[in-house]
Enzyme design. Structure first.
Site, PDB file in Angstrom:
ATOM      1  N   ASN A  93       3.383  -0.875  -4.340  1.00 46.92           N
ATOM      2  CA  ASN A  93       4.560  -1.603  -3.848  1.00 46.92           C
ATOM      3  C   ASN A  93       5.486  -1.862  -5.039  1.00 46.92           C
ATOM      4  O   ASN A  93       5.177  -2.677  -5.905  1.00 46.92           O
ATOM      5  CB  ASN A  93       4.107  -2.916  -3.206  1.00 46.92           C
ATOM      6  CG  ASN A  93       5.267  -3.725  -2.631  1.00 46.92           C
ATOM      7  OD1 ASN A  93       6.440  -3.439  -2.913  1.00 46.92           O
ATOM      8  ND2 ASN A  93       4.958  -4.727  -1.847  1.00 46.92           N
ATOM      9  N   HIS A 133       9.974   0.418   3.626  1.00 54.07           N
ATOM     10  CA  HIS A 133       9.506  -0.204   2.383  1.00 54.07           C
ATOM     11  C   HIS A 133       8.020   0.126   2.249  1.00 54.07           C
ATOM     12  O   HIS A 133       7.259   0.048   3.211  1.00 54.07           O
ATOM     13  CB  HIS A 133       9.720  -1.715   2.447  1.00 54.07           C
ATOM     14  CG  HIS A 133       9.042  -2.451   1.345  1.00 54.07           C
ATOM     15  ND1 HIS A 133       9.140  -2.052   0.033  1.00 54.07           N
ATOM     16  CD2 HIS A 133       8.232  -3.550   1.346  1.00 54.07           C
ATOM     17  CE1 HIS A 133       8.421  -2.874  -0.721  1.00 54.07           C
ATOM     18  NE2 HIS A 133       7.860  -3.786   0.060  1.00 54.07           N
ATOM     19  N   CYS A 139      11.525  -7.610  -1.747  1.00 56.43           N
ATOM     20  CA  CYS A 139      11.241  -6.235  -1.296  1.00 56.43           C
ATOM     21  C   CYS A 139      12.297  -5.700  -0.334  1.00 56.43           C
ATOM     22  O   CYS A 139      12.373  -4.495  -0.105  1.00 56.43           O
ATOM     23  CB  CYS A 139       9.865  -6.162  -0.653  1.00 56.43           C
ATOM     24  SG  CYS A 139       8.553  -6.528  -1.814  1.00 56.43           S
TER      25      CYS A 139
END
Ligand code: ACO
Length: 325
Positions: free
Chosen positions: A282, A252, A115
């Protein structure tokens, strides 16, 4: 003395057509729209079609970024793709996108920091530009995390989505102060001792499988808030910038509660945070360029705005970048 800066000149994104609402998961898991919304802020996400690969998503985002910058593929010297869900073990997804774009020169390669991949790719693109190795670099975050979900694990499969975003950076001269447009400071970190709290249980060398994602959510959550705050404070210090000067934070997009806690710890008002997690879930390395592109489309970003971006993911790997739009 003037210096070279990596200045953003084009942004684009792509989301697969297939939108999955939280209610979909109620049909086969003991979960609810209310639980997913309350614990993560996620309302829906996009899933790629079976024949839609990470390179297809990245290619579509890249085309949109080139269009936004009024450039052709051969105006780009290098492509860096941040992904943990490549089309194949090799060649890189970046070279596949290079070919699809019709880019016949330059170079392309992938970066894997889960990520945090887009932040790591941005820092590497910056290094290529300020060292004179490339004049224009396209940084792409592209993921198909729906391919590595355990559909029986309600604590993970409701959280992730697919998508891609692309940002083009160009070498331009700056005055060597924090008023320059482009990347002003970067901060990268990792700690391999925390690999067991977020990983995929398959791999070429280990078992010749692609595997599924396994996460100790609570542990990752704790590290996320602390480490994101630390890296943001470090990059602000490196850039000699006060948090009050930041126009937009583009975090993020993993969990709205992490985003809120981090912004509170940093003393940055929620009105300055770009939030897209409700619509995308996500999307790992794609989440930041997707959020930048959406904010740009909504005309939130103005030339000269100071942007802070931060991310954390498997590894653990985490970092942040400050740049002027
Ligand atoms: N629906 C209903 N109940 C659920 C679900 C679900 N989808 N998932 C878990 N539960 C249950 C659990 O079983 C648990 O029940 P129990 O109390 O009876 O044991 C209860 O809900 C609470 O579970 P927790 O895991 O404690 O819930 P929490 O509030 O921590 O939220 C979450 C879970 C959303 C995963 C959160 O911990 C989180 O966001 N963690 C960080 C994720 C992250 O930041 N990832 C970033 C990196 S991702 C990458 O690098 C690929």
């Amino acid at each position: 003395m003037t210096v070279l800066r990596a200045v953003p000149i084009g942004i684009g994104h792509y989301l697969p057509k297939n939108i999955i609402e939280n209610s979909y998961f109620e049909t086969f898991l003991d979960t609810s729209d209310d639980w997913i919304k309350a614990r993560s802020g996620i309302e829906r996400r996009h899933f790629a079609e079976d024949n839609e690969l990470t390179s297809d998503l990245g290619f579509a985002a890249a085309k949109n970024a080139l269009k936004h910058a009024s450039l052709n593929a051969n105006d780009i010297d290098a492509i860096i793709v941040a992904t943990s869900t490549p089309d194949l073990t090799f060649p890189s997804t970046a070279t596949k996108i290079q070919h699809k774009l019709g880019m016949t020169s330059g170079f392309a390669f992938d970066i894997q920091a889960v990520c945090a991949g887009f932040v790591f790719a941005l820092a590497n693109a910056n290094a290529l530009i300020i060292s004179g190795q490339a004049k224009r670099v396209m940084v792409i975050g592209a993921e198909t995390f729906s391919r590595i979900m355990n559909w029986k694990d309600r604590s993970t499969c409701v959280l992730f989505g697919d998508g891609a975003g692309a940002l083009i950076l160009e070498a331009q001269e700056g005055d060597n102060d924090n008023q320059d447009r482009g990347i002003i400071a970067t901060d990268l970190n990792s700690d391999g001792s925390l690999a067991d709290i977020l990983y995929v249980d398959g791999g070429v060398s280990k078992n010749q499988q692609s595997g599924v994602l396994i996460m100790e959510g609570k542990e990752v959550y704790k590290h996320a808030v602390t480490k994101l705050t630390e890296t943001a404070e470090t990059v602000l210090k490196k850039a000699k910038i006060n948090h009050e000067e930041i126009d937009w934070v583009i975090p993020h997009q993993a969990n709205l509660r992490i985003i809120k806690s981090t912004s509170q710890k940093l003393g940055i008002d929620l009105s300055k945070i770009i939030v897209t997690v409700q619509s995308h879930g996500n999307t790992s390395a794609a989440s930041i360029p997707l959020a930048i592109s959406v904010a740009n489309k909504e005309k939130k970003l103005k030339k000269g705005d100071l942007l802070l971006t931060e991310a954390i993911g498997g590894g653990l790997a985490w970092g942040s970048v400050i740049f002027r739009w």
